[in-house]
Design an enzyme around this catalytic site. Sequence first.
Site, PDB file in Angstrom:
ATOM      1  N   ARG A  69      -4.343   4.950  13.429  1.00 25.06           N
ATOM      2  CA  ARG A  69      -5.795   5.175  13.516  1.00 25.06           C
ATOM      3  C   ARG A  69      -6.563   3.873  13.702  1.00 25.06           C
ATOM      4  NH1 ARG A  69      -3.933   9.471  10.260  1.00 25.06           N
ATOM      5  NH2 ARG A  69      -3.827   8.049   8.490  1.00 25.06           N
ATOM      6  N   GLU A 106       5.473   3.777  -1.557  1.00 23.91           N
ATOM      7  CA  GLU A 106       5.759   4.444  -2.832  1.00 23.91           C
ATOM      8  C   GLU A 106       7.238   4.856  -2.892  1.00 23.91           C
ATOM      9  OE1 GLU A 106       3.110   7.645  -3.540  1.00 23.91           O
ATOM     10  OE2 GLU A 106       3.779   7.940  -5.613  1.00 23.91           O
TER      11      GLU A 106
HETATM   12  P1  AMP Z   1      -1.894   1.442   2.235  1.00 26.53           P
HETATM   13  O1  AMP Z   1      -0.891   0.623   2.976  1.00 26.53           O
HETATM   14  O2  AMP Z   1      -1.357   2.000   0.955  1.00 26.53           O
HETATM   15  O3  AMP Z   1      -3.197   0.702   2.045  1.00 26.53           O
HETATM   16  O4  AMP Z   1      -2.190   2.730   3.104  1.00 26.53           O
HETATM   17  C1  AMP Z   1      -3.036   2.642   4.194  1.00 26.53           C
HETATM   18  C2  AMP Z   1      -2.527   3.443   5.358  1.00 26.53           C
HETATM   19  O5  AMP Z   1      -2.045   4.721   4.982  1.00 26.53           O
HETATM   20  C3  AMP Z   1      -3.628   3.650   6.348  1.00 26.53           C
HETATM   21  O6  AMP Z   1      -3.085   3.426   7.657  1.00 26.53           O
HETATM   22  C4  AMP Z   1      -4.054   5.089   6.157  1.00 26.53           C
HETATM   23  O7  AMP Z   1      -4.236   5.732   7.394  1.00 26.53           O
HETATM   24  C5  AMP Z   1      -2.927   5.763   5.373  1.00 26.53           C
HETATM   25  N1  AMP Z   1      -3.381   6.423   4.116  1.00 26.53           N
HETATM   26  C6  AMP Z   1      -2.982   6.127   2.862  1.00 26.53           C
HETATM   27  N2  AMP Z   1      -3.537   6.932   1.947  1.00 26.53           N
HETATM   28  C7  AMP Z   1      -4.355   7.760   2.626  1.00 26.53           C
HETATM   29  C8  AMP Z   1      -5.260   8.827   2.251  1.00 26.53           C
HETATM   30  N3  AMP Z   1      -5.445   9.192   0.970  1.00 26.53           N
HETATM   31  N4  AMP Z   1      -5.954   9.445   3.224  1.00 26.53           N
HETATM   32  C9  AMP Z   1      -5.797   9.097   4.529  1.00 26.53           C
HETATM   33  N5  AMP Z   1      -4.976   8.113   4.948  1.00 26.53           N
HETATM   34  C10 AMP Z   1      -4.256   7.442   4.020  1.00 26.53           C
END
Ligand code: AMP
Length: 186
Positions: A69, A106
């Site tokens: 995205r 995770e």
């Molecule tokens: P992180 O690496 O944990 O910061 O996760 C970010 C990535 O995971 C981004 O590319 C988001 O598109 C996706 N993502 C993680 N959690 C969510 C959520 N609750 N809703 C939508 N997209 C998420």
Amino acid sequence: MQDTGDTFDYGPYLRRHIRTVPDWPAPGIQFRDITPLLQDPKVFRVLIDAFVHRYMDRRPDVVAGLDARGFILGSVVAYELNVGFVPIRKKGKLPFTTVEETYELEYGSATVELHTDAVKSGDRVLLMDDLIATGGTMMAGKKLLEKLGATVMEGAAIVDLPELEGSARLRAAGLPLYTLVDFAGH
Ligand code: AMP
């Protein structure tokens, strides 16, 4: 964020166009779906303007977008700022020589890649994604760009999930951030 003359709070308007899908893709996850922001042409314009407004008078040399995205947002913002766009992709998608970075999820791990000629040493890069959760994806992107000698001037995303402390970790690692909407709960 308050309107102080040179900043404007796009958050309340944009928040109304983000859809929350409970228990997707797994039980307990509140998925913050940004596709309604893109679907409505008037809202899409405000969304892109929120980023263009911030960066139009301190333009990066290049915009990097995180798979997938971050590509949608980053490429339009780059076009509007009249700078180039580079994709940071999940492993195995880029055809030329790459640098790569692996980070913990995770469950398990993920690897992202960047073409070795995507940025030059000394470039100031704006790094974009749709959402910051744990911050792992954006941190991996920052490390990749730094491997090539570039500096990430700021990380930008539509949504921050502050309770997961990813944005705090990124800021503590020296990355300034610009996000438009905070959501509590994951
Ligand atoms: P992180 O690496 O944990 O910061 O996760 C970010 C990535 O995971 C981004 O590319 C988001 O598109 C996706 N993502 C993680 N959690 C969510 C959520 N609750 N809703 C939508 N997209 C998420």
